[in-house]
Design a protein around this motif. Structure first.
Motif, PDB file in Angstrom:
ATOM      1  N   ALA A 128     125.282   0.589  45.634  1.00 38.58           N
ATOM      2  CA  ALA A 128     125.639   2.198  45.772  1.00 38.58           C
ATOM      3  C   ALA A 128     127.128   2.191  45.346  1.00 38.58           C
ATOM      4  O   ALA A 128     127.895   1.520  45.700  1.00 38.58           O
ATOM      5  N   PRO A 129     127.493   3.315  44.825  1.00 38.57           N
ATOM      6  CA  PRO A 129     128.937   3.275  44.102  1.00 38.57           C
ATOM      7  C   PRO A 129     129.860   3.525  45.547  1.00 38.57           C
ATOM      8  O   PRO A 129     130.853   2.679  45.297  1.00 38.57           O
ATOM      9  N   LYS A 130     129.396   4.281  46.376  1.00 37.11           N
ATOM     10  CA  LYS A 130     130.631   4.337  47.574  1.00 37.11           C
ATOM     11  C   LYS A 130     129.453   4.353  48.742  1.00 37.11           C
ATOM     12  O   LYS A 130     130.297   3.880  49.717  1.00 37.11           O
ATOM     13  N   LYS A 131     128.649   5.043  49.106  1.00 37.03           N
ATOM     14  CA  LYS A 131     127.709   4.986  50.355  1.00 37.03           C
ATOM     15  C   LYS A 131     126.525   4.396  50.269  1.00 37.03           C
ATOM     16  O   LYS A 131     125.808   5.011  49.191  1.00 37.03           O
ATOM     17  N   LEU A 132     126.001   3.660  51.111  1.00 37.38           N
ATOM     18  CA  LEU A 132     124.746   3.021  51.192  1.00 37.38           C
ATOM     19  C   LEU A 132     123.715   4.286  51.233  1.00 37.38           C
ATOM     20  O   LEU A 132     124.033   5.092  52.093  1.00 37.38           O
ATOM     21  N   GLY A 133     122.617   3.983  50.395  1.00 33.20           N
ATOM     22  CA  GLY A 133     121.635   4.804  50.313  1.00 33.20           C
ATOM     23  C   GLY A 133     121.891   6.147  49.704  1.00 33.20           C
ATOM     24  O   GLY A 133     121.084   7.101  49.362  1.00 33.20           O
ATOM     25  N   PHE A 134     122.812   6.219  48.839  1.00 28.58           N
ATOM     26  CA  PHE A 134     123.126   7.333  47.966  1.00 28.58           C
ATOM     27  C   PHE A 134     123.589   6.733  46.618  1.00 28.58           C
ATOM     28  O   PHE A 134     124.157   6.039  46.630  1.00 28.58           O
ATOM     29  N   ASP A 135     122.923   7.352  45.583  1.00 24.30           N
ATOM     30  CA  ASP A 135     123.049   6.873  44.081  1.00 24.30           C
ATOM     31  C   ASP A 135     122.821   5.579  43.922  1.00 24.30           C
ATOM     32  O   ASP A 135     123.642   5.015  43.071  1.00 24.30           O
ATOM     33  N   GLU A 136     122.179   4.772  44.629  1.00 23.82           N
ATOM     34  CA  GLU A 136     121.876   3.308  44.459  1.00 23.82           C
ATOM     35  C   GLU A 136     121.298   3.115  43.111  1.00 23.82           C
ATOM     36  O   GLU A 136     120.378   3.709  42.668  1.00 23.82           O
TER      37      GLU A 136
END
Length: 136
Positions: free
Chosen positions: A39-47
């Motif tokens: 993920a770019p910044k936060k796990l679970g988002f935009d992975e």
């Protein structure tokens, strides 16, 4: 999205490393298939999903086409880079909640970790699977 990931270049270098003699030794030593969700910044988002096949010596972007990985790990991009360059131990990162994993052990729920298969596969995930930093 993938072009924003620092880890993409590291995974490309890992692909090259697996074709070297040292990489081939790694295949015979580990012999497992890992899925990395980065993920770019936060796990679970935009992975972005990568498959690191330490049986065939392949690194591919996208989910596994056949079968299941031996273990699946989710990282923030910056944490993956730290692990791949030897600046963070993966077991320590896991204990501190910087990595989540899905292991292939059945379908039990243990704490916040969804276990689906091989704990021994996850235990073989060490910095040794990455090329040494001088090669990165």
């Amino acid at each position: 999205m993938a072009s924003e990931l620092k880890s993409e270049a590291l995974l490309e270098q890992m692909k090259e490393h697996l074709s070297t003699e040292a990489g081939k030794q790694l295949l015979s030593k580990i012999g497992l298939v890992y899925q990395f969700n980065i993920a770019p910044k936060k796990l679970g988002f935009d992975e972005v999903v990568y498959i690191v096949d330490l049986k065939k010596g392949e690194v591919k972007k996208g989910p596994l086409e056949e079968g299941n990985p031996d273990a699946t790990f989710s990282f923030k991009d910056e944490d993956f880079v730290k692990i791949a360059t030897g600046k963070m131990n993966p077991q320590f990162a896991f204990m501190r909640g910087k990595i989540t994993s899905q292991l292939d052990l059945g379908s039990d729920l243990v704490g916040a970790i969804k276990i689906k298969g091989s704990l021994s596969a996850a235990q073989k995930f060490t910095p040794d699977i990455f090329p040494k930093p001088s090669k990165l």
